[in-house]
Write an enzyme that holds these catalytic residues in place. Structure first.
Site, PDB file in Angstrom:
ATOM      1  N   ASP A  61       0.834  -1.194   0.000  1.00 18.75           N
ATOM      2  CA  ASP A  61       0.000   0.000   0.000  1.00 18.75           C
ATOM      3  C   ASP A  61       0.873   1.250   0.000  1.00 18.75           C
ATOM      4  O   ASP A  61       1.880   1.308   0.699  1.00 18.75           O
ATOM      5  CB  ASP A  61      -0.903   0.000   1.234  1.00 18.75           C
ATOM      6  CG  ASP A  61      -2.116   0.894   1.087  1.00 18.75           C
ATOM      7  OD1 ASP A  61      -2.230   1.578   0.057  1.00 18.75           O
ATOM      8  OD2 ASP A  61      -2.949   0.896   2.008  1.00 18.75           O
TER       9      ASP A  61
ATOM     10  N   HIS B 226      -8.227  -0.269  -9.390  1.00 18.74           N
ATOM     11  CA  HIS B 226      -7.957   0.769  -8.397  1.00 18.74           C
ATOM     12  C   HIS B 226      -6.881   1.732  -8.887  1.00 18.74           C
ATOM     13  O   HIS B 226      -7.008   2.944  -8.740  1.00 18.74           O
ATOM     14  CB  HIS B 226      -7.536   0.108  -7.085  1.00 18.74           C
ATOM     15  CG  HIS B 226      -7.348   1.056  -5.951  1.00 18.74           C
ATOM     16  ND1 HIS B 226      -8.396   1.752  -5.376  1.00 18.74           N
ATOM     17  CD2 HIS B 226      -6.222   1.432  -5.258  1.00 18.74           C
ATOM     18  CE1 HIS B 226      -7.943   2.510  -4.392  1.00 18.74           C
ATOM     19  NE2 HIS B 226      -6.623   2.337  -4.304  1.00 18.74           N
TER      20      HIS B 226
END
Length: 350
Positions: free
Chosen positions: A148, A221
């Protein structure tokens, strides 16, 4: 004119522990908040002095409604209540929040003690609306199994991404921050083959390498969070997301936190995710991750927290010298009373 001043620790290095504390201030608690803000740096030093090598830091953000109660108009140009985004399938909700405390360190006990000290000072005058204890998960991965924050800029690029510029001189050097708490459907996600997870994310799971454009679905995403102007300029934000969870409660999630100098950059990302680009092409990740909170805060410079009066005076003088704003086409102010930053197609406002 005030200089940009010393920023808060927005660009602190990635931590192994964090607490995200969203607080609402009771009516009449404004003076208590005014008394606390100049002392936060000292409280952080006092707690962190016990283990200086573990890098305790605190970033404080102020929400739009509390800003009006503390200081009145004008607000920083990009500060408004978080805007609800209701897409055809998924919704980015707006939830209460007057103050945000983003606490980071290499040890969770430091974050915990600082959070305790802050809330002791606010006792009887404020309430915790949301409290999340985040942790580093292996090699900076979220609970979905992907690294992330890969594209978060650092160094000079990071400073540019998070810093308000001279177009809002009274608040130059500050930042904005958006937070959302996402809960994951881990059973549904883990039922997907790895290849399907990679298509949803737009990256390889093991290597963290972005998929080629030809192989990257338009609802991935990564694709929907890439903001590029028609002239080719790409806009970035600094993320410091953290995973969190409770085994007994069967709750697993990611706490999204994004710092930026221009709110419309994050708003465009969220619009792409929840409304879709084009509309209906929502972020595939949202089929497995539900946003249960949403807040927007202004992160002032350290000198503002110490003494806001010079910047507030400049803001008032600047506002008085500006011509009256023209109403948007069709007449009347924006429905949410905001400055209309961003190109949001909103189904609802807070």
């Amino acid at each position: 004119m005030p200089q940009q001043g010393q920023p808060q620790d927005v660009l602190a290095p990635p931590a192994t522990a964090a607490i995200f504390l969203v607080v609402t201030v009771r009516p009449g608690g404004e003076d208590t908040v005014r008394g606390l803000l100049p002392d936060i740096a000292g409280l952080t030093r006092a707690v962190g002095f016990r283990s200086p090598e573990d890098g305790l830091s605190c970033v404080t953000g102020i929400g739009a409604h509390l800003w009006d109660r503390l200081y009145g108009p004008p607000r920083p140009a990009g500060l408004h209540p978080f805007r609800t985004l209701a897409g055809a399938v998924h919704t980015a909700v707006s939830t209460p929040g007057d103050l945000l405390f983003h606490l980071r360190a290499r040890r969770p006990d430091l974050c915990f003690e600082l959070a305790r000290q802050l809330m002791t000072r606010l006792a009887g005058h404020a309430d915790v609306a949301d409290e999340v204890h985040g942790f580093r998960y292996f090699d900076e991965r979220d609970l979905l199994g992907f690294v992330d924050g890969t594209e978060s800029p650092s160094g000079p690029d990071g400073v540019v991404a998070v810093t308000i510029g001279d177009d809002d001189p009274a608040f130059a050097g500050g930042s904005y921050v958006v937070v959302q708490k996402y809960l994951h459907d881990m059973r549904g996600w883990n039922a997907l083959p790895v290849e399907a997870q990679e298509l949803a994310m737009g990256r390889r799971k093991l290597s963290d390498i972005e998929l080629p454009d030809a192989a990257k679905p338009p609802n991935s995403h990564v694709a929907l969070n890439t903001i590029v102007d028609p002239d080719g300029t790409q806009h970035q934000i600094v993320r410091d997301n953290m995973p969190f969870g409770s085994i007994g409660a069967d709750e697993f999630g990611t706490y999204f936190i994004g710092y930026v100098g221009r709110v419309d950059v994050i708003e465009r990302m969220l619009e792409n995710m929840f409304i879709g680009d084009p509309p209906g092409n929502h972020d595939r990740i949202l089929d497995f991750s539900t946003a249960v909170t949403g807040g927007l805060f202004f992160v002032p410079t350290a000198d503002f927290l110490d003494d806001p009066s010079p910047r507030l005076a400049l803001a008032s003088a600047t506002a008085a010298a500006e011509p009256d704003p023209q109403p948007p086409p069709g007449g009347g102010p924006a429905a949410d009373g905001s400055l209309g930053i961003g190109s949001l197609r909103r189904n609802g406002t807070p």
